[in-house]
Scaffold this active site. Structure first.
Site, PDB file in Angstrom:
ATOM      1  CG  MET A 166      -1.979  -1.108   0.962  1.00 58.74           C
ATOM      2  SD  MET A 166      -3.813  -1.037   2.218  1.00 58.74           S
ATOM      3  CE  MET A 166      -2.961  -0.569   3.851  1.00 58.74           C
ATOM      4  CG  LEU A 199       7.039   0.867  -0.740  1.00 58.06           C
ATOM      5  CD1 LEU A 199       8.260   1.070  -2.631  1.00 58.06           C
ATOM      6  CD2 LEU A 199       6.104  -0.473  -1.272  1.00 58.06           C
ATOM      7  CG  HIS A 200       8.599  -0.337   5.940  1.00 59.03           C
ATOM      8  ND1 HIS A 200       9.094  -1.585   6.158  1.00 59.03           N
ATOM      9  CD2 HIS A 200       6.895   0.002   6.072  1.00 59.03           C
ATOM     10  CE1 HIS A 200       7.342  -2.403   6.240  1.00 59.03           C
ATOM     11  NE2 HIS A 200       6.883  -0.769   6.087  1.00 59.03           N
ATOM     12  CD  GLU A 201      16.186  -0.838   4.716  1.00 57.35           C
ATOM     13  OE1 GLU A 201      16.184  -1.746   4.208  1.00 57.35           O
ATOM     14  OE2 GLU A 201      16.187   0.372   4.557  1.00 57.35           O
ATOM     15  CG  HIS A 248       6.812  -2.130   1.765  1.00 57.85           C
ATOM     16  ND1 HIS A 248       6.817  -1.058   3.665  1.00 57.85           N
ATOM     17  CD2 HIS A 248       5.729  -3.148   1.582  1.00 57.85           C
ATOM     18  CE1 HIS A 248       5.318  -1.165   3.330  1.00 57.85           C
ATOM     19  NE2 HIS A 248       4.889  -2.062   3.350  1.00 57.85           N
ATOM     20  N   GLY A 271       4.809 -10.858   4.335  1.00 57.46           N
ATOM     21  CA  GLY A 271       5.824 -10.769   5.456  1.00 57.46           C
ATOM     22  C   GLY A 271       5.007 -11.138   6.392  1.00 57.46           C
ATOM     23  CD  GLU A 272       7.360 -15.451   8.923  1.00 57.90           C
ATOM     24  OE1 GLU A 272       8.077 -15.199   9.814  1.00 57.90           O
ATOM     25  OE2 GLU A 272       8.012 -16.212   7.765  1.00 57.90           O
ATOM     26  CD  GLN A 316      -2.956  -8.480   6.000  1.00 56.31           C
ATOM     27  OE1 GLN A 316      -4.134  -7.495   6.642  1.00 56.31           O
ATOM     28  NE2 GLN A 316      -1.497  -8.079   5.075  1.00 56.31           N
TER      29      GLN A 316
END
Length: 176
Positions: free
Chosen positions: A26, A29-31, A33, A143-144, A149
């Site tokens: 969405m 973006l960060h580390e 992602h 991602g976990e 989800q």
């Protein structure tokens, strides 16, 4: 890097790619992602990243409108990584086809945070279903961080799509 804004444009560009990696985001973006994207770049012939803030997964419309958006920063990060495709559709594009069958949610969607976020997981599953029908990737990288989800997406797509979910460890931004 190609920026794609319509389903038609997307399909024209990915039609002959058999080993496509998909990283749904969405934006913002960060580390975490970026680590998913790097895994896709290593494992897949081509990588597609979506940037789409899905209104149907917000049970509070104020949260949707306040969701952080900085497309220029995100696009620059993706260019540096040499991502092949970025899909940035409008909501009208994603939801132009009405759903014929209602999505049946797994009973685990009503516990933990699902208990307090009515409709959230339905919105997530709905948009994942739409993206997978449009894109048909070989891999989807998730991602976990939100284990509930991830669990619900895996349960939903099992026996529905020929996509392998690659779940990746949570990477936290150094500032948090």
């Amino acid at each position: 890097m190609k920026i794609l804004r319509s389903i038609e444009e997307l399909k024209k560009n990915i039609i002959n790619i058999s080993n496509l990696g998909f990283v749904p985001t969405m934006g913002g973006l960060h580390e975490g992602h970026l680590s998913l994207i790097k895994k896709s770049l290593k494992k897949s012939n081509k990588t597609l990243v979506s940037i789409y803030v899905n209104p149907t997964q917000f049970n509070n419309k104020k949260d949707f409108y306040n969701y952080p958006k900085n497309i220029n920063v995100d696009v620059n990060k993706l260019k540096k990584l040499k991502v092949d495709f970025v899909f940035m559709p409008k909501t009208s594009e994603i939801y132009k086809i009405k759903r014929k069958k209602k999505i049946i949610m797994h009973n685990k969607s009503k516990i933990l945070c699902g208990k307090h976020r009515r409709g959230h997981f339905y919105g997530v599953i709905d948009v994942v279903d739409r993206f997978l029908n449009i894109i048909n990737p070989k891999y989807m990288f998730l991602g976990e961080k939100d284990y509930q989800q991830l669990f619900l997406i895996k349960k939903y797509i099992k026996n529905r799509f020929d996509v392998l979910i690659i779940s990746c460890k949570t990477i936290r931004d150094k500032n948090y």
